[in-house]
Design a protein around this motif. Structure first.
Motif, PDB file in Angstrom:
ATOM      1  N   ASN A 109       0.793  -1.233   0.000  1.00  9.69           N
ATOM      2  CA  ASN A 109       0.000   0.000   0.000  1.00  9.69           C
ATOM      3  C   ASN A 109       0.821   1.276   0.000  1.00  9.69           C
ATOM      4  O   ASN A 109       0.283   2.356   0.262  1.00  9.69           O
ATOM      5  N   THR A 110       2.103   1.196  -0.287  1.00 12.67           N
ATOM      6  CA  THR A 110       2.910   2.417  -0.395  1.00 12.67           C
ATOM      7  C   THR A 110       2.428   3.263  -1.565  1.00 12.67           C
ATOM      8  O   THR A 110       2.356   4.491  -1.472  1.00 12.67           O
ATOM      9  N   VAL A 111       2.060   2.600  -2.657  1.00 12.69           N
ATOM     10  CA  VAL A 111       1.592   3.334  -3.836  1.00 12.69           C
ATOM     11  C   VAL A 111       0.239   3.992  -3.565  1.00 12.69           C
ATOM     12  O   VAL A 111      -0.035   5.090  -4.046  1.00 12.69           O
ATOM     13  N   VAL A 112      -0.603   3.374  -2.745  1.00 11.42           N
ATOM     14  CA  VAL A 112      -1.908   3.966  -2.425  1.00 11.42           C
ATOM     15  C   VAL A 112      -1.702   5.230  -1.598  1.00 11.42           C
ATOM     16  O   VAL A 112      -2.351   6.257  -1.841  1.00 11.42           O
ATOM     17  N   LYS A 113      -0.803   5.185  -0.630  1.00  7.76           N
ATOM     18  CA  LYS A 113      -0.502   6.373   0.175  1.00  7.76           C
ATOM     19  C   LYS A 113       0.086   7.489  -0.689  1.00  7.76           C
ATOM     20  O   LYS A 113      -0.241   8.659  -0.512  1.00  7.76           O
ATOM     21  N   LEU A 114       0.938   7.102  -1.640  1.00  7.66           N
ATOM     22  CA  LEU A 114       1.529   8.088  -2.555  1.00  7.66           C
ATOM     23  C   LEU A 114       0.448   8.729  -3.419  1.00  7.66           C
ATOM     24  O   LEU A 114       0.441   9.955  -3.613  1.00  7.66           O
ATOM     25  N   LEU A 115      -0.468   7.937  -3.930  1.00  6.92           N
ATOM     26  CA  LEU A 115      -1.543   8.481  -4.772  1.00  6.92           C
ATOM     27  C   LEU A 115      -2.458   9.409  -3.991  1.00  6.92           C
ATOM     28  O   LEU A 115      -2.975  10.382  -4.540  1.00  6.92           O
ATOM     29  N   ARG A 116      -2.679   9.133  -2.735  1.00  8.07           N
ATOM     30  CA  ARG A 116      -3.523  10.017  -1.925  1.00  8.07           C
ATOM     31  C   ARG A 116      -2.885  11.381  -1.721  1.00  8.07           C
ATOM     32  O   ARG A 116      -3.571  12.380  -1.533  1.00  8.07           O
ATOM     33  N   THR A 117      -1.555  11.443  -1.753  1.00  6.67           N
ATOM     34  CA  THR A 117      -0.888  12.739  -1.603  1.00  6.67           C
ATOM     35  C   THR A 117      -0.879  13.527  -2.911  1.00  6.67           C
ATOM     36  O   THR A 117      -1.052  14.739  -2.892  1.00  6.67           O
ATOM     37  N   VAL A 118      -0.670  12.836  -4.040  1.00  9.70           N
ATOM     38  CA  VAL A 118      -0.587  13.566  -5.315  1.00  9.70           C
ATOM     39  C   VAL A 118      -1.957  13.748  -5.972  1.00  9.70           C
ATOM     40  O   VAL A 118      -2.114  14.616  -6.828  1.00  9.70           O
ATOM     41  N   ASP A 119      -2.948  12.937  -5.595  1.00 11.42           N
ATOM     42  CA  ASP A 119      -4.289  13.013  -6.171  1.00 11.42           C
ATOM     43  C   ASP A 119      -5.338  12.940  -5.062  1.00 11.42           C
ATOM     44  O   ASP A 119      -6.010  11.909  -4.894  1.00 11.42           O
ATOM     45  N   PRO A 120      -5.501  14.011  -4.287  1.00 16.38           N
ATOM     46  CA  PRO A 120      -6.451  13.963  -3.157  1.00 16.38           C
ATOM     47  C   PRO A 120      -7.908  13.814  -3.597  1.00 16.38           C
ATOM     48  O   PRO A 120      -8.735  13.327  -2.832  1.00 16.38           O
ATOM     49  N   SER A 121      -8.236  14.206  -4.828  1.00 14.82           N
ATOM     50  CA  SER A 121      -9.629  14.108  -5.278  1.00 14.82           C
ATOM     51  C   SER A 121      -9.978  12.698  -5.747  1.00 14.82           C
ATOM     52  O   SER A 121     -11.147  12.387  -5.956  1.00 14.82           O
ATOM     53  N   GLY A 122      -8.993  11.829  -5.909  1.00 12.50           N
ATOM     54  CA  GLY A 122      -9.241  10.446  -6.274  1.00 12.50           C
ATOM     55  C   GLY A 122      -9.608  10.226  -7.723  1.00 12.50           C
ATOM     56  O   GLY A 122     -10.402   9.345  -8.027  1.00 12.50           O
ATOM     57  N   GLN A 123      -9.044  10.977  -8.631  1.00 17.29           N
ATOM     58  CA  GLN A 123      -9.341  10.841 -10.057  1.00 17.29           C
ATOM     59  C   GLN A 123      -8.633   9.653 -10.712  1.00 17.29           C
ATOM     60  O   GLN A 123      -9.068   9.160 -11.736  1.00 17.29           O
TER      61      GLN A 123
END
Length: 129
Positions: A109-123
């Protein structure tokens, strides 16, 4: 002529004169109402050019290290289409251009945490196994 007949004729003459001035609507023959296509005017045939579809480009797969993949995600978050993660920590990132990058993340889940920082809107689409 009797007075009652005269009044009847005087009444009918203006009525008949008014009716005589109107044209009678055209009526279809019994062949037309039966759906005879020869009775209707034909419309010109419109032909369109054939639709030519192009195959999507072949995906461009590349294996990179985790720091390189993390850098790509951080610098180009708007270009990402989807991220896939397996239980074995294998991560695949698909860009809108068709490029795919593969790497192994250091922890699950490192990539999921990274995506939440760069894409907070979840696109960005995230697929996990």
């Amino acid at each position: 002529m009797t007075p009652s007949r005269r009044s009847t004729l005087l009444f009918l003459i203006p009525v008949l004169a008014a009716c005589a001035g109107k044209p009678e609507p055209a009526r279809r023959s019994s062949a037309d109402s039966a759906g005879n296509p020869a009775a209707y005017p034909t419309l010109p045939q419109v032909t369109s050019p054939p639709v030519v579809s192009q195959a999507p480009p072949a995906p461009d797969d590349s294996s990179v290290t985790w720091p390189e993949l993390e850098s790509l995600i951080r610098t180009h978050p708007d270009s990402l289409r989807a991220v896939m993660q397996t239980r074995a920590r294998k991560v695949t990132v698909v860009f809108k251009s068709g490029h795919r990058y593969h790497a192994t993340e250091p922890a699950i889940n490192t990539v999921v945490k990274l995506l939440r920082t760069v894409d907070p809107s979840g696109q960005i689409l995230i697929a996990t196994e």
